[in-house]
Design a protein around this motif. Structure first.
Motif, PDB file in Angstrom:
ATOM      1  N   LEU A 245       0.820  -1.209   0.000  1.00  0.00           N
ATOM      2  CA  LEU A 245       0.000   0.000   0.000  1.00  0.00           C
ATOM      3  C   LEU A 245       0.853   1.258   0.000  1.00  0.00           C
ATOM      4  CD1 LEU A 245      -2.875   1.111   0.117  1.00  0.00           C
ATOM      5  CD2 LEU A 245      -2.792   0.900   2.604  1.00  0.00           C
ATOM      6  N   TYR A 249      -1.500   3.456  -4.187  1.00  0.00           N
ATOM      7  CA  TYR A 249      -2.768   3.105  -3.542  1.00  0.00           C
ATOM      8  C   TYR A 249      -3.548   2.002  -4.265  1.00  0.00           C
ATOM      9  CZ  TYR A 249      -3.962   7.164  -6.552  1.00  0.00           C
ATOM     10  OH  TYR A 249      -4.055   8.077  -7.576  1.00  0.00           O
ATOM     11  N   PRO A 252      -2.369  -2.878  -4.048  1.00  0.00           N
ATOM     12  CA  PRO A 252      -2.977  -4.103  -3.509  1.00  0.00           C
ATOM     13  C   PRO A 252      -4.002  -4.734  -4.452  1.00  0.00           C
ATOM     14  CG  PRO A 252      -2.844  -2.424  -1.807  1.00  0.00           C
ATOM     15  CD  PRO A 252      -2.488  -1.752  -3.093  1.00  0.00           C
ATOM     16  N   TYR A 402      -2.255   2.922   8.830  1.00  0.00           N
ATOM     17  CA  TYR A 402      -2.171   1.464   8.647  1.00  0.00           C
ATOM     18  C   TYR A 402      -2.686   0.714   9.877  1.00  0.00           C
ATOM     19  CZ  TYR A 402       1.167   3.449   5.302  1.00  0.00           C
ATOM     20  OH  TYR A 402       1.763   4.212   4.329  1.00  0.00           O
TER      21      TYR A 402
END
Length: 786
Positions: A245, A249, A252, A402
């Motif tokens: 990540l 963005y 993933p 996160y």
């Protein structure tokens, strides 16, 4: 009743090179005076039909009324950002609501035109975005803004290109043979590919990595530590999730899509295999060129992106990523430039400035967050920054950004800390778990330096290579290994002599530190790594990078011996066989390679770190050199490491060591590291050293295209470059660093000659490690060995 006054839109006035001047003017004045400003162009492209959506401009428009034009476009208002403007314009003009991962920035175009008999001068930098949908959006799904758009239609991109090339009067003109032709070139290159040729290219890229199985013996671990190891491997795997990540963005989504479809074809299998090495769509060994495009990415369904249409499930789009690797990764808004960050940072208190330029946070936009919230609530008020602030940027700590990942990792570390039989490992794991939740890493990094355990663990945010914008932000990584007690005892000598090396460094005494701490060195057999370990594999690391700890305690080093052995066997020895003259080839040996690696890591801990600038202000080398810091620091550690080995040898502290072997092995190692590419810090730093030493005639290119060391000149050349780099760092002299890298950090003709010879016989560039023990714990298959 008096009519409400509508304030005219203001634009930021730019220089001719696109930089903000700090001045804003009303829209009419900008076009009257021909001021440079910025706008966005958004193209919607349907993959299945190869069509672009175009709009018919309203008759009331002040430029090009009644002509067919871009899907959506608009000026960027003063203080606004590019990506938020692109999203908002698409929503306002067409009623299409899309998240930021649908927008791919493909290029910036300078549009200079004069219309309306000279009354309308348009000098406009246009940020061009591509939105890729699977199929055309039904025309009835659009909600058109009548004051801007009269109609929309789809047209094949090649037909549209032909109309523009022929200057059809019904279409807004664009020079498709000039810069704007990139739009059509990108689409053509993306969809007119030869899959067989592409598979062969990926196979060739994969063959540059030698697959190596690192199967480590666990004897010496207690039963408690073996139980803790399972938890640590699982915690380390979470670092992969975070790093994925941090890179971008939509990364993933790309990763999950590639894995899901890996068995669909040989090409899909190769894409996934190469992604596993790079962990991004950009190839580490190819100057970060993209080996994938948005066309390879995940398909995402948004049923509520437009007005509903009976029988249509909704808009399907491709999760986008740019062809050019973003210098700020996902640490900063993709449309933020250095000037915007500097203006915001300068408005903050000194403590706040330290935080936003620190390791452990990301920078986000209020306007983007507000737009995301407004989409959720179907609103449109999304342009204003936070209450009381004129700046759009704000800081988010890692612990918040996160949190879902770090809370899981913290839980696993706490459990492992409860189980382990090692007191120092217990302290490390509990303190690191706490740091994941508090965002304060000081105590956990201190505990890492004090680690004295058979089970060796490094986990957390450390290196800043991914932040090519400033070099501020740290990526998450993990290294789990078994300490090699014999090897550790053998290298203790180097860490104990750092103060001696510091006091004798070839630089002005005023820049030397009088309180360099001895550096613990741990030799480890690596059994798993994760997170920021993409592409070329590290053989050692020197941490932490936090200048507070470096100042208070120094640093600690970890040497990955089995990785070093694999690299020497599969890469360095074959390089020497090709590139080193026959008379000196016998000098190349593993002991010299490993010893210099130790000195390299030691030398990260000496030399300038916290510095005093010429104006008396306290700072750090990292803060002053910014994006140049990583390459300069790697070059410093390398070249000063060579100097240190000579110094220790002359002092009689390295009995039996051969300086000829050290210098010749280093020369062979230059070709190994430069093959990583010059966008990578180690590669660029190595090019700097090789070219300097070659210019000083310390390294010699022979008529048979092999290289040799001039032992009479190499010591002076090493010392002169050491002095140059150390002095630049001590002064925080970014301009001198830039000039040095600009002149020497290049792919010179001698380097090209060596690399071409290595390419001909296909010597691997690096290794791709496989971890059988970790794979069993994580339920993964072992990678096939090539």
């Amino acid at each position: 009743m008096t009519e409400p006054h509508t304030q005219e839109e203001h634009f930021d006035v730019l220089t001719k090179t696109g930089e903000k001047t700090g001045v804003s003017k009303p829209r009419g004045a900008v076009h009257r005076d021909g001021d440079y400003h910025r706008a966005v162009h958004v193209w919607i492209f349907a993959e299945s039909t190869q069509e672009l959506l175009i709009q018919l401009r309203a008759d009331c428009k002040d430029s090009w009324p009644g002509l067919w034009d871009i899907s959506s476009a608009g000026h960027i208002s003063a203080g606004d950002s590019s990506l938020v403007t692109a999203r908002r314009e698409l929503q306002e003009e067409l009623g299409v609501i899309l998240p930021k991962d649908a927008f791919e920035m493909i290029f910036v175009f300078l549009h200079e035109t004069i219309t309306n008999c000279g009354q309308f001068i348009n000098n406009e930098f246009e940020d061009v975005y591509l939105v890729t949908t699977l199929d055309p959006i039904p025309l009835e799904a659009f909600t058109l803004q009548e004051s801007e758009v009269s109609a929309v239609k789809y047209i094949h991109y090649l037909e549209y290109k032909s109309l523009l090339a022929n200057e059809d009067p019904g279409y807004v003109p664009y020079d498709v043979n000039g810069q704007y032709g990139q739009l059509f070139d990108i689409i053509t290159q993306r969809y007119k590919v030869d899959n067989v040729a592409r598979s062969l290219t990926l196979q060739k890229q994969l063959q540059r990595y030698a697959s190596v199985s690192l199967n480590v013996e666990l004897e010496g671990l207690t039963d408690a530590d073996k139980e803790a190891l399972d938890l640590l491997i699982k915690a380390a795997a979470i670092m992969d999730e975070i790093f994925c990540l941090q890179v971008w963005y939509s990364n993933p989504d790309l990763r999950d899509w590639l894995e899901k479809h890996a068995a669909s074809s040989q090409l899909d299998e190769l894409k996934w295999a190469y992604y596993l090495i790079n962990k991004t769509p950009w190839s580490s060994l190819d100057e970060n060129d993209a080996y994938l495009t948005t066309a390879d990415s995940a398909i995402k369904l948004l049923p509520e992106a437009t007005r509903p249409v009976c029988g249509w499930n909704g808009l399907k789009y491709k999760a986008a990523f740019p062809l050019q690797k973003p210098p700020g990764a996902n640490f900063y808004p993709p449309d933020m430039d250095k000037m915007e960050f500097k203006q915001w940072k300068d408005s903050l208190t000194e403590d706040q400035q330290d935080v936003v330029a620190g390791f452990f946070s990301v920078i986000r936009r209020h306007s983007e967050s507000n737009l995301d919230l407004s989409i959720c609530s179907s609103g449109l008020d999304s342009t204003n920054p936070s209450e009381g602030s004129i700046y759009d940027l704000y800081n988010v700590p890692f612990s918040q950004e996160y949190s879902s990942f770090l809370s899981k990792a913290a839980e696993l570390l706490h459990k492992a800390g409860d189980i382990t039989s090692s007191p120092s490992l217990k302290r490390l794991l509990h303190s690191k778990a706490n740091a994941f939740l508090s965002n304060d890493y000081y105590e956990s990094d201190m505990a890492w330096m004090d680690l004295d355990s058979k089970l060796d663990v490094t986990i957390g945010p450390y290196e800043t290579y991914e932040d090519a914008l400033f070099g501020y932000k740290a990526t998450f990584e993990a290294f789990i290994g078994i300490r090699d007690d014999k090897g550790t005892s053998q290298v203790k000598f180097f860490g104990d002599n750092l103060q001696v090396l510091e006091q004798n460094l070839p630089m002005d005494n005023a820049y030397k530190s009088k309180d360099v701490s001895a550096a613990p060195i741990r030799v480890v057999q690596l059994l798993y790594n994760a997170g920021d370990v993409k592409g070329p594999q590290t053989v050692a690391f020197n941490l932490p990078n936090d200048e507070r700890i470096v100042k208070d305690r120094g640093t600690s080093m970890v040497m990955l011996k089995n990785v070093s052995e694999a690299k020497f066997k599969h890469i360095l020895q074959p390089i020497a066989d090709v590139c080193i003259t026959n008379e000196q080839r016998g000098y190349v040996d593993f002991d010299s390679f490993f010893t210099h690696t130790i000195c390299h890591e030691c030398c990260h801990g000496i030399g300038p770190h916290t510095i005093t600038l010429p104006n008396g202000k306290k700072s750090t080398v990292r803060m002053e050199l910014q994006e140049l810091h990583s390459a300069m620091e790697e070059a410093k550690a390398d070249i000063v490491g060579l100097w240190a080995l000579k110094f220790l040898n002359l002092q009689g502290l390295l009995p039996g060591a051969s300086l000829k072997s050290v210098y010749t092995t280093f020369l062979a190692g230059c070709f190994r590291s430069v093959r990583f590419g010059l966008t990578e810090a180690h590669g660029k730093g190595q090019a700097l050293q090789f070219n300097w030493l070659h210019e000083k005639e310390a390294f010699v290119l022979n008529p048979d295209e092999t290289f040799s060391v001039n032992f009479d000149k190499v010591e002076d050349a090493v010392e002169s470059l050491s002095r140059e780099i150390l002095t630049i760092q001590a002064r925080g002299d970014k301009e001198s660093a830039r000039l040095l890298l600009q002149k020497y950090g290049v792919m010179s003709e001698p380097l090209k000659s060596a690399l071409q010879n290595l390419e001909r016989i296909q010597v691997p560039v690096d290794i791709a490690p496989d971890f059988p023990i970790a794979n069993k714990i994580l339920g993964k298959k072992n990678l096939p060995l090539c």
